[in-house]
Design an enzyme around this catalytic site. Sequence first.
Site, PDB file in Angstrom:
ATOM      1  N   THR A  32      -3.437 -14.164 -40.304  1.00 30.03           N
ATOM      2  CA  THR A  32      -2.166 -13.882 -40.964  1.00 30.03           C
ATOM      3  C   THR A  32      -2.014 -12.377 -41.184  1.00 30.03           C
ATOM      4  O   THR A  32      -2.997 -11.687 -41.456  1.00 30.03           O
ATOM      5  CB  THR A  32      -2.112 -14.602 -42.318  1.00 30.03           C
ATOM      6  OG1 THR A  32      -2.174 -16.014 -42.093  1.00 30.03           O
ATOM      7  CG2 THR A  32      -0.840 -14.264 -43.083  1.00 30.03           C
ATOM      8  N   ASP A  88      -7.790  -5.598 -43.788  1.00 31.77           N
ATOM      9  CA  ASP A  88      -7.250  -4.481 -44.564  1.00 31.77           C
ATOM     10  C   ASP A  88      -8.232  -3.318 -44.584  1.00 31.77           C
ATOM     11  O   ASP A  88      -7.824  -2.159 -44.618  1.00 31.77           O
ATOM     12  CB  ASP A  88      -6.925  -4.944 -45.981  1.00 31.77           C
ATOM     13  CG  ASP A  88      -5.879  -6.048 -45.975  1.00 31.77           C
ATOM     14  OD1 ASP A  88      -4.779  -5.806 -45.440  1.00 31.77           O
ATOM     15  OD2 ASP A  88      -6.161  -7.148 -46.481  1.00 31.77           O
ATOM     16  N   GLY A  99      -6.803 -10.234 -47.181  1.00 34.49           N
ATOM     17  CA  GLY A  99      -6.009 -10.883 -48.207  1.00 34.49           C
ATOM     18  C   GLY A  99      -4.820 -10.082 -48.679  1.00 34.49           C
ATOM     19  O   GLY A  99      -4.159 -10.478 -49.641  1.00 34.49           O
ATOM     20  N   GLY A 101      -2.107 -10.044 -47.342  1.00 35.25           N
ATOM     21  CA  GLY A 101      -0.976 -10.960 -47.197  1.00 35.25           C
ATOM     22  C   GLY A 101      -1.093 -12.208 -48.045  1.00 35.25           C
ATOM     23  O   GLY A 101      -0.197 -13.050 -48.035  1.00 35.25           O
ATOM     24  N   GLU A 107      -7.811 -18.200 -44.645  1.00 32.92           N
ATOM     25  CA  GLU A 107      -8.457 -17.378 -43.613  1.00 32.92           C
ATOM     26  C   GLU A 107      -9.968 -17.575 -43.647  1.00 32.92           C
ATOM     27  O   GLU A 107     -10.614 -17.698 -42.598  1.00 32.92           O
ATOM     28  CB  GLU A 107      -8.111 -15.903 -43.828  1.00 32.92           C
ATOM     29  CG  GLU A 107      -6.661 -15.572 -43.515  1.00 32.92           C
ATOM     30  CD  GLU A 107      -6.270 -14.170 -43.933  1.00 32.92           C
ATOM     31  OE1 GLU A 107      -5.220 -13.694 -43.464  1.00 32.92           O
ATOM     32  OE2 GLU A 107      -7.001 -13.552 -44.725  1.00 32.92           O
TER      33      GLU A 107
END
Length: 223
Positions: A32, A88, A99, A101, A107
């Site tokens: 994601t 990230d 995370g 998103g 995930e």
Amino acid sequence: MTQDELKLAVARAARDYVADSLPIGAILGVGTGSTANFFIDQLATIKDRLGGTVASSEATAQRLAGHGMRVLDLNDVEAMGIYVDGADEIDHGMAMIKGGGGALTREKIVAAVADTFVCICDGSKRVAVMGRFPLPVEVIPMSRAYVARELAKLGGTPRLREGFVTDNGNLILDVHGLSITDPAGLESRINEIVGVVTNGLFARRGADVLLLAMPDGVQIFKR
């Protein structure tokens, strides 16, 4: 190159990696986020090679289905060769913060099933020590204040992600100001706090392969 151009380059490299590595008819896990979205769009060009996909969020499931790809429930999947997702931050030991998103729990579940975790990102995400990007922690709503107090004891500053609810119906606390020198240890310590669903450190199950987009091309690193 712009960041979007780097994301597109690494998405194409990941599509080629999947095409070369997965047997026809295999199941692919898909992550994601913005880089994952570039990958999904590229994946559509080889969708006939796939037996199906497993999405790590509702948004990813919708994007995959929009391209005509079959999306499976993870409970119906016995084996998954590859999971492709962004990060990230990622350190040189292939541990990650994920995370941004808000899909960290799903995930982490999909990554646990896959034989190989392929991380795709641009060069700005690779760091010597993680923590500049706030660490997301998914929490049960009634535990928010308690978990925040416990996280503060670890040296960070937790902030509620305002107006956001995860696909699982939970909240996100983003922990600012950490310097993460022991990613696996901190991952376990945070997950031991009552009320935490999981946190965005992917250290105990880090990336196996990193496709890193740089201005001069996509570099490949392996654990």
